[in-house]
Design an enzyme around this catalytic site. Structure first.
Site, short mmCIF file in Angstrom:
data_model
loop_
_atom_site.label_atom_id
_atom_site.label_comp_id
_atom_site.label_asym_id
_atom_site.label_seq_id
_atom_site.Cartn_x
_atom_site.Cartn_y
_atom_site.Cartn_z
CD GLU A 365 -3.00 1.01 2.10
OE1 GLU A 365 -4.12 0.14 1.75
OE2 GLU A 365 -3.21 1.51 3.29
CG HIS A 396 5.38 -29.03 5.09
ND1 HIS A 396 5.83 -30.31 5.15
CD2 HIS A 396 5.81 -28.64 6.17
CE1 HIS A 396 6.55 -30.61 5.95
NE2 HIS A 396 6.47 -29.62 6.70
CE LYS A 520 -11.00 2.99 2.02
NZ LYS A 520 -10.65 3.71 3.10
#
Length: 556
Positions: A365, A396, A520
């Site tokens: 960001e 893994h 937004k």
């Protein structure tokens, strides 16, 4: 300063990379057995091992010259002096002020910020004491037992990461509270809490810098209505007074006190959040209330002190010995000169489960930008793609790609040296310390194999191609003496300052997030179309089709 890619230092590094980039790390270690001593740096309880980076001392010297030409020392001074380093919003970035000691002073535009910061800490202290002594009571008189933090982004990731990392640092308290986090706007996290918590003993912390974030306010409205509905009639026939519920079951943390008050949060249950602190840099102040509820205010102040120790190191250490600068330069070298555009964060301690997620926001960001401070398109790569997981689990999962895939990846290995020596039972202590040694062995072994490839294995003869390892994957190892509030504070501050140094070299602003703001805005407009069922004709074909599918589903 000219664009950084037009400087003499950048040109010299490009030519240098053509030569050094052809060398394998195994050769570098063979030719310089003292690499660890040469490329180790220490400060604030942290040890930084940069010896497994694909560079030589000559490379570092050229990178330091690049930092000088990018005016990094002056940028550090301006940041810590409170000058306006957030160019697009014309304001300073003063998260470091949140961890200044009480006897310090930082005057910005005629105001000393330190008294206000410590006034907020004092208010936090009083709140925490009320909770941990059982004196913060709900509307029906019962002590609060569960605190749910409603926030998203920096108002969630920072407190979530730190509380998880330091949960074993709980102080002795007569009435400890349990802290929980809900961030998803779909309500899935919140719904689980509402199904099992007692409304009489539950309090919500609304953490939002603007107090307009739809994710947080959606959860907050649901929580408010749940409390009012469930508490109605609990204590007496006429029900619990609404204002009492709002007062005793909500705390607000925002830079908009008027909006908090309008929503119904009592003024003396509000904590200040300043405009000069970015959300992803905010855990050091009021947003850190959930942290203080878990580790106590003494522990929270240790966290601040550890971060301040790194601030002081960042401010005073020469560039060549400066941990944030050196970590940043390693990233610049990999990203811009070795063309390594992926970066994995690999903590070898289960308490750091959310550290990679925290850094994903902090770095991407902040530095996920493609326009310079001069408003021009950048001509070079900026922030790499960052991701990670607990190292033992990742072994893994995606280490196969690290060892034998086609992508070059820079890795950060992070581990505490000491753990479990305070466990009381001797047998349990021995078992757990053995597990910690096993974890360290895996951490050190994985970075070694990534570096050396086949040379890390005792050669027992030729092996088929699918069993060969090329190595030469660069990595950094960060060691903490032990994981404490102080060393975690220093670790977080280290990465904050690394981000700033890289942004300075790239000539971008790490303190705004206009891409997030655009998302937004468009999301709110789309919500209006879905709810009002009008305006869909203006959408593109894909979005129109998706909205119509949502309508059909809701009509069934």
């Amino acid at each position: 300063m000219s664009e950084i890619n037009r400087t003499s230092a950048w040109s010299a590094l490009k030519a240098h990379a053509e030569e050094v980039g052809k060398r394998h790390l195994r050769e570098m270690f063979h030719d310089a057995p003292d690499r660890f001593q040469t490329f180790r740096r220490e400060a604030a309880g942290l040890t930084l091992d940069l010896s497994k980076q694909r560079w030589e001392q000559d490379t570092v010297d050229r990178l330091l010259e690049l930092a000088e030409q990018a005016e990094v020392p002056e940028a550090i001074r301006r940041l810590l002096a409170g000058e306006k380093v957030n160019i697009s919003e014309d304001r300073p970035a003063l998260h470091t002020a949140l961890r200044l000691p009480e006897d310090a002073s930082l005057v910005v535009e005629g105001e000393d910020l330190v008294p206000g910061v410590h006034a907020t800490l004092a208010r936090m202290d009083a709140m925490v004491e009320r909770f941990l002594s059982g004196q913060w009571r709900g509307a029906t008189g019962k002590p609060i037992r569960d605190v749910v933090n409603l926030g998203v982004g920096g108002s969630d990731l920072g407190p979530l990461m730190v509380t998880n990392a330091l949960v074993d640092r709980r102080p002795d308290a007569s009435h400890p509270v349990e802290v929980h986090f809900a961030s998803t706007m779909d309500g899935s996290q919140l719904a689980e809490y509402l199904a099992r918590f007692n409304p009489e003993t539950t309090l919500f912390v609304l953490s939002s810098k603007s107090f307009t974030t739809i994710d947080t306010l959606s959860n907050a409205t649901t929580a408010r209505d749940w409390l009012l509905a469930r508490l109605n009639g609990v204590s007496r026939e006429e029900g619990v007074d609404r204002s009492l519920v709002m007062r005793q079951h909500f705390i607000g943390i925002s830079a908009s006190p008027d909006k908090m008050a309008e929503w119904g949060i009592s003024s003396d249950h509000q904590l200040e959040f300043w405009e000069w602190v970015g959300g992803r840099y905010s855990l050091w102040g009021g947003i850190g209330l959930p942290i203080a509820l878990v580790i106590g205010m003494d522990g929270f102040r240790e966290l601040l002190a550890g971060a301040h120790a790194m601030d002081r190191h960042f401010q005073t250490a020469p560039l060549a010995d400066n941990l944030p600068v050196m970590l940043a330069l390693a990233g610049i070298w990999n990203n811009n000169f070795l063309d390594i555009r992926a970066h994995s964060i690999l903590p070898y301690d289960g308490r750091l489960e959310y550290f990679a997620a925290y850094l994903e926001q902090l770095e991407m960001e902040s530095n996920g930008k493609s326009v310079t401070n001069k408003g021009e398109a950048v001509e070079y790569s900026t922030c790499p793609v960052l991701w990670g997981q607990l190292g033992p689990n990742a072994q893994h999962a995606f280490y196969q790609l690290l060892h034998q895939g086609t992508q070059a990846v820079e890795c950060d290995f992070i581990a505490p040296l000491s753990r479990y020596d305070d466990v009381t039972d001797s047998a349990t202590r021995a078992h757990l310390m053995s597990q910690h040694r096993l974890t360290l062995a895996n951490c050190f072994a994985q970075s070694r194999v990534l570096m050396l490839g086949d040379d890390a294995i005792d050669d027992e003869g030729p092996r088929p191609g699918h069993m060969r390892y090329r190595g030469n994957q660069p990595s950094t190892t960060l060691l903490l003496e032990r994981l404490t509030p102080a060393t975690l504070g220093a670790l977080i501050a280290l990465y904050e300052h690394k981000v700033f140094v890289q942004a300075t070299i790239w000539g971008i602003n790490p303190f705004d997030q206009w891409g997030v703001e655009l998302g937004k805005k468009i999301a709110n407009e789309t919500r209006d179309i879905i709810e009002k069922r009008e305006g869909v004709e203006a959408m593109d074909a894909s979005t129109r089709g998706l909205i119509e599918a949502a309508w059909r589903t809701s009509d069934q």
